[in-house]
Design a protein around this motif. Structure first.
Motif, PDB file in Angstrom:
ATOM      1  N   PRO A  40       0.785  -1.255   0.000  1.00 15.76           N
ATOM      2  CA  PRO A  40       0.000   0.000   0.000  1.00 15.76           C
ATOM      3  C   PRO A  40       0.805   1.288   0.000  1.00 15.76           C
ATOM      4  CG  PRO A  40      -1.014  -1.602   1.461  1.00 15.76           C
ATOM      5  CD  PRO A  40       0.273  -2.217   0.989  1.00 15.76           C
ATOM      6  N   THR A  41       1.846   1.395   0.823  1.00 17.85           N
ATOM      7  CA  THR A  41       2.538   2.687   0.927  1.00 17.85           C
ATOM      8  C   THR A  41       3.408   2.996  -0.292  1.00 17.85           C
ATOM      9  OG1 THR A  41       4.265   1.610   2.239  1.00 17.85           O
ATOM     10  CG2 THR A  41       2.546   2.763   3.445  1.00 17.85           C
ATOM     11  N   LEU A  42       3.629   2.006  -1.148  1.00 16.28           N
ATOM     12  CA  LEU A  42       4.368   2.241  -2.400  1.00 16.28           C
ATOM     13  C   LEU A  42       3.577   1.743  -3.612  1.00 16.28           C
ATOM     14  CD1 LEU A  42       8.137   1.390  -1.654  1.00 16.28           C
ATOM     15  CD2 LEU A  42       7.118   3.650  -1.995  1.00 16.28           C
ATOM     16  N   GLN A  43       2.290   1.588  -3.468  1.00 12.87           N
ATOM     17  CA  GLN A  43       1.486   0.993  -4.538  1.00 12.87           C
ATOM     18  C   GLN A  43       1.635   1.781  -5.841  1.00 12.87           C
ATOM     19  OE1 GLN A  43      -2.574   0.338  -3.454  1.00 12.87           O
ATOM     20  NE2 GLN A  43      -2.935  -1.087  -5.131  1.00 12.87           N
ATOM     21  N   GLY A  44       1.950   1.024  -6.897  1.00 12.34           N
ATOM     22  CA  GLY A  44       2.090   1.622  -8.216  1.00 12.34           C
ATOM     23  C   GLY A  44       3.481   2.095  -8.577  1.00 12.34           C
ATOM     24  N   VAL A  45       4.404   2.119  -7.600  1.00 15.64           N
ATOM     25  CA  VAL A  45       5.781   2.535  -7.876  1.00 15.64           C
ATOM     26  C   VAL A  45       6.523   1.385  -8.562  1.00 15.64           C
ATOM     27  CG1 VAL A  45       7.961   3.294  -6.857  1.00 15.64           C
ATOM     28  CG2 VAL A  45       5.791   4.112  -5.908  1.00 15.64           C
ATOM     29  N   PRO A  46       7.261   1.643  -9.631  1.00 15.31           N
ATOM     30  CA  PRO A  46       7.963   0.562 -10.326  1.00 15.31           C
ATOM     31  C   PRO A  46       9.085  -0.044  -9.482  1.00 15.31           C
ATOM     32  CG  PRO A  46       7.778   2.520 -11.721  1.00 15.31           C
ATOM     33  CD  PRO A  46       7.399   2.933 -10.328  1.00 15.31           C
ATOM     34  N   LEU A  47       9.128  -1.374  -9.448  1.00 19.62           N
ATOM     35  CA  LEU A  47      10.303  -2.083  -8.932  1.00 19.62           C
ATOM     36  C   LEU A  47      11.218  -2.280 -10.124  1.00 19.62           C
ATOM     37  CD1 LEU A  47      11.529  -3.333  -6.421  1.00 19.62           C
ATOM     38  CD2 LEU A  47      10.421  -5.473  -6.988  1.00 19.62           C
ATOM     39  N   SER A  48      12.354  -1.580 -10.150  1.00 16.78           N
ATOM     40  CA  SER A  48      13.056  -1.401 -11.419  1.00 16.78           C
ATOM     41  C   SER A  48      14.551  -1.695 -11.378  1.00 16.78           C
ATOM     42  CB  SER A  48      12.845   0.037 -11.922  1.00 16.78           C
ATOM     43  OG  SER A  48      13.223   0.997 -10.953  1.00 16.78           O
ATOM     44  N   ALA A  49      15.041  -2.373 -10.339  1.00 16.93           N
ATOM     45  CA  ALA A  49      16.443  -2.771 -10.321  1.00 16.93           C
ATOM     46  C   ALA A  49      16.638  -3.909  -9.345  1.00 16.93           C
ATOM     47  CB  ALA A  49      17.364  -1.603  -9.946  1.00 16.93           C
ATOM     48  N   CYS A  50      17.639  -4.714  -9.617  1.00 16.61           N
ATOM     49  CA  CYS A  50      17.959  -5.846  -8.753  1.00 16.61           C
ATOM     50  C   CYS A  50      19.438  -6.157  -8.905  1.00 16.61           C
ATOM     51  CB  CYS A  50      17.111  -7.056  -9.145  1.00 16.61           C
ATOM     52  SG  CYS A  50      17.490  -8.548  -8.227  1.00 16.61           S
ATOM     53  N   LEU A  51      20.150  -6.131  -7.798  1.00 20.30           N
ATOM     54  CA  LEU A  51      21.587  -6.431  -7.809  1.00 20.30           C
ATOM     55  C   LEU A  51      21.957  -7.146  -6.516  1.00 20.30           C
ATOM     56  CD1 LEU A  51      22.625  -2.891  -8.970  1.00 20.30           C
ATOM     57  CD2 LEU A  51      23.493  -4.925 -10.145  1.00 20.30           C
ATOM     58  N   GLY A  52      22.734  -8.223  -6.612  1.00 23.05           N
ATOM     59  CA  GLY A  52      23.319  -8.807  -5.424  1.00 23.05           C
ATOM     60  C   GLY A  52      24.132  -7.763  -4.683  1.00 23.05           C
ATOM     61  N   ASP A  53      24.229  -7.910  -3.367  1.00 19.79           N
ATOM     62  CA  ASP A  53      24.772  -6.809  -2.567  1.00 19.79           C
ATOM     63  C   ASP A  53      26.173  -6.374  -2.979  1.00 19.79           C
ATOM     64  OD1 ASP A  53      25.967  -9.135  -1.591  1.00 19.79           O
ATOM     65  OD2 ASP A  53      25.217  -8.898   0.459  1.00 19.79           O
ATOM     66  N   GLN A  54      27.040  -7.325  -3.298  1.00 20.18           N
ATOM     67  CA  GLN A  54      28.421  -6.934  -3.631  1.00 20.18           C
ATOM     68  C   GLN A  54      28.500  -6.235  -4.987  1.00 20.18           C
ATOM     69  OE1 GLN A  54      30.261  -6.999  -1.080  1.00 20.18           O
ATOM     70  NE2 GLN A  54      28.581  -8.078  -0.064  1.00 20.18           N
ATOM     71  N   GLN A  55      27.728  -6.722  -5.941  1.00 20.40           N
ATOM     72  CA  GLN A  55      27.690  -6.055  -7.238  1.00 20.40           C
ATOM     73  C   GLN A  55      27.019  -4.682  -7.130  1.00 20.40           C
ATOM     74  OE1 GLN A  55      27.011  -9.270  -6.672  1.00 20.40           O
ATOM     75  NE2 GLN A  55      27.607 -10.556  -8.406  1.00 20.40           N
ATOM     76  N   SER A  56      26.049  -4.561  -6.234  1.00 23.52           N
ATOM     77  CA  SER A  56      25.405  -3.270  -6.037  1.00 23.52           C
ATOM     78  C   SER A  56      26.389  -2.249  -5.480  1.00 23.52           C
ATOM     79  CB  SER A  56      24.209  -3.415  -5.088  1.00 23.52           C
ATOM     80  OG  SER A  56      23.424  -2.250  -5.064  1.00 23.52           O
ATOM     81  N   ALA A  57      27.296  -2.700  -4.606  1.00 23.82           N
ATOM     82  CA  ALA A  57      28.332  -1.797  -4.103  1.00 23.82           C
ATOM     83  C   ALA A  57      29.272  -1.378  -5.223  1.00 23.82           C
ATOM     84  CB  ALA A  57      29.109  -2.462  -2.972  1.00 23.82           C
ATOM     85  N   LEU A  58      29.574  -2.294  -6.154  1.00 21.91           N
ATOM     86  CA  LEU A  58      30.407  -1.955  -7.303  1.00 21.91           C
ATOM     87  C   LEU A  58      29.742  -0.832  -8.111  1.00 21.91           C
ATOM     88  CD1 LEU A  58      33.084  -3.131  -8.641  1.00 21.91           C
ATOM     89  CD2 LEU A  58      31.549  -4.299 -10.235  1.00 21.91           C
ATOM     90  N   VAL A  59      28.432  -0.952  -8.329  1.00 19.01           N
ATOM     91  CA  VAL A  59      27.681   0.093  -9.034  1.00 19.01           C
ATOM     92  C   VAL A  59      27.603   1.355  -8.182  1.00 19.01           C
ATOM     93  CG1 VAL A  59      25.418   0.710  -9.983  1.00 19.01           C
ATOM     94  CG2 VAL A  59      26.359  -1.567 -10.393  1.00 19.01           C
ATOM     95  N   GLY A  60      27.444   1.192  -6.864  1.00 19.23           N
ATOM     96  CA  GLY A  60      27.365   2.342  -5.971  1.00 19.23           C
ATOM     97  C   GLY A  60      28.634   3.175  -5.954  1.00 19.23           C
ATOM     98  N   HIS A  61      29.770   2.539  -6.205  1.00 22.55           N
ATOM     99  CA  HIS A  61      31.039   3.266  -6.353  1.00 22.55           C
ATOM    100  C   HIS A  61      31.248   3.737  -7.793  1.00 22.55           C
ATOM    101  CE1 HIS A  61      32.845   2.779  -2.396  1.00 22.55           C
ATOM    102  NE2 HIS A  61      32.540   1.507  -2.390  1.00 22.55           N
ATOM    103  N   CYS A  62      30.287   3.417  -8.675  1.00 19.22           N
ATOM    104  CA  CYS A  62      30.386   3.739 -10.113  1.00 19.22           C
ATOM    105  C   CYS A  62      31.704   3.227 -10.695  1.00 19.22           C
ATOM    106  CB  CYS A  62      30.215   5.238 -10.351  1.00 19.22           C
ATOM    107  SG  CYS A  62      28.511   5.793 -10.102  1.00 19.22           S
TER     108      CYS A  62
END
Length: 533
Positions: free
Chosen positions: A262-284
């Motif tokens: 309900p509190t995010l209804q309709g908002v797109p779920l638009s990315a998925c990354l394993g935590d370590q790869q997400s940190a790689l992206v987070g550091h660009c």
């Protein structure tokens, strides 16, 4: 009429003042919509964070969940509790958003980043889990691993297909154990009702009803062909896992569905990354040769190797780095994993009662000038990269009558750094690169003694971001890319440069001291081997 309230902006050393107007944001207020958000589901807790378009944090909410340890080497999580904690975080953070004068429609995309390898099976019909999640560090499948190694000619029998050694670490052995030991799972597999997934798939299913995963998570199961990024029928046959039970593999940055909570209804779920790869992206770290080290429950070093997987000859893993869009190239990485990082400090708190809280570790460790010759190898469930010794167990060596509890605490902090140095050494050998600087992140990097010790033992400059939540930032940036907040990786990097500032730690010791301490560490490693037979 405006009301000035002070809100804590997590990740900064001081709070800033946010101006709140009755639903109206005046020019010059601190936040710049549109917003992007991330679910960061980790081994010990879940978080939900909301960032503005320049990466500033509007809200961060976190909830811990239970660690279920019924037998030595076992570790489970309750999937329903994890989803509950995630939604509690979402509800609290979105309230912060509305209190700041914005609405859920200002959030353009939500990304998921998650503990990898942790394995769940649930019913497609009821949506209920058929057993607890078996956590990545769980070692109950060692007998299965030993048998597979013998049957298929060695630990590295499947490296050419999936890039991974046969190990308790990865999802396929855990799912096989669930099929073999949990009647409800076996029955669901036989009837076609079983849905297999890692934490990302579970959360995506619960939030959108869609059964999907991405290459960064799929590549950690042993069931995905690393070159094609598709499920491999041969690997599924080895583990007896029907392919129709597995989620669809889609890129790391695209709209999977709309959130129904309900509190995010309709908002797109638009990315998925394993935590370590997400940190790689987070550091660009988008260029070949860029890398990062994350210090969490475990420690993980990733090095971007470009658009082709690199086979390791030194005990590292070839893995997917990211695929930022359905038509984007898959980028690969070399990874070294250390099982016990922050979990070692938790062990000092929960098992030995040396510390009241892990946050005390730096203060206690600094009460002594060194470890007084004490070395601690935290091989509680064996050693991961680059050793891969399941028969190793934890040891403390060098004890004397002079040894105090503070020496043991300092030795645990140093052990984390020694293990990372072992991984970096293998990384250098495989890549031929000399790492002069290393970007770091994770909860343990709040410990400045650890950062300085890492610089001393590695002989390299350590860069620590003042905003620590780089893993969540990576998933949020990818969600923004998928929904048009950012046009491309260059715009993501520009936002990153504005937001993430680094503190530098350089080596303060001599090369001789570094070499002597590494030699003693190698002796301690030798003492840990062969205990579990």
């Amino acid at each position: 009429r405006s009301t000035g309230v002070t809100m804590e902006i997590f990740g900064f050393r001081s709070a800033v003042k946010a101006k709140i107007f009755r639903g109206v944001r005046r020019p010059g207020a601190e936040y710049a919509p549109p917003f992007i958000a991330a679910i960061d589901q980790g081994t010990q807790s879940s978080r939900f964070m909301i960032f503005d378009s320049e990466g500033r944090v509007l809200s961060k909410r976190a909830q811990k969940h239970e660690q279920i340890k019924e037998k030595p080497g076992w570790c489970e999580h309750d999937p329903e509790e994890i989803f509950l904690r995630v939604t509690q975080c979402i509800d609290a953070a979105t309230k912060d958003l509305t209190d700041a004068g914005f609405g859920k429609e200002d959030i353009k995309g939500v990304g998921i980043t998650n503990q990898r390898e942790t394995s769940i099976v649930w019913s497609k019909k009821t949506g209920k889990p058929l057993y607890n999640a078996v956590v990545w560090l769980d070692t109950r499948t060692q007998e299965t691993v030993d048998r597979l190694i013998e049957e298929h000619g060695g630990r590295d029998a499947f490296l050419d297909i999936c890039g991974l050694p046969i190990s308790t670490y990865f999802s396929a052995t855990k799912w096989k154990w669930l099929i073999d030991h949990v009647p409800e799972v076996k029955a669901a597999v036989e009837s076609g009702d079983a849905a297999f997934g890692t934490i990302d798939s579970w959360l995506n299913f619960k939030l959108t009803g869609v059964h999907v995963t991405d290459p960064t998570n799929a590549c950690r199961t042993m069931l995905m062909n690393l070159k094609t990024c598709k499920w491999d029928q041969g690997m599924c046959d080895v583990f007896g896992i029907p392919m129709q039970c597995l989620p669809t593999i889609r890129s790391s940055a695209e709209v999977y569905g709309e959130i129904t909570h309900p509190t995010l209804q309709g908002v797109p779920l638009s990315a998925c990354l394993g935590d370590q790869q997400s940190a790689l992206v987070g550091h660009c770290a988008f260029e070949k040769g860029m890398g990062k080290s994350t210090y969490g429950t475990g420690c993980f070093f990733l090095l971007n190797t470009g658009n082709k997987p690199v086979a390791s000859k030194n005990g590292l893993l070839s893995t997917v780095g990211y695929q930022l869009g359905a038509k984007a190239e898959v980028m690969y990485a070399l990874e070294g994993s250390v099982a016990i990082g922050g979990a070692g400090l938790s062990w000092l708190v929960d098992n030995l009662s040396i510390l009241e809280d892990a946050s005390e570790s730096e203060r206690v460790a600094r009460s002594v000038t060194d470890t007084a010759g004490v070395y601690l190898v935290p091989a509680f469930t064996g050693l991961f990269a680059p050793h891969w010794r399941g028969d190793a167990r934890g040891v403390i060596v060098g004890l004397t009558q002079y040894t105090r509890s503070a020496h043991v605490v300092r030795a645990m902090i140093e052990a984390v750094c020694f293990q990372v140095v072992d991984v970096v050494g293998a990384m250098k050998a495989d890549s031929g690169l000399k790492l002069k600087t290393v970007k770091v992140d994770g909860g343990m990097t709040q410990n400045t003694l650890l950062l300085q010790t890492q610089a001393d033992l590695m002989g390299a400059e350590i860069l620590s971001p003042q905003m620590q939540e780089v893993t969540a930032l990576g998933a949020a940036l990818a969600a923004g890319l998928a929904t048009g907040v950012f046009k491309d990786e260059e715009e993501m990097s520009q936002a990153h440069e504005k937001f993430v500032q680094y503190t530098r730690y350089g080596p303060e010791n001599t090369a001789e001291d570094r070499s002597d301490r590494m030699d003693r560490w190698k002796l301690a490693i030798e003492r840990s081997l062969g205990w579990e037979t």
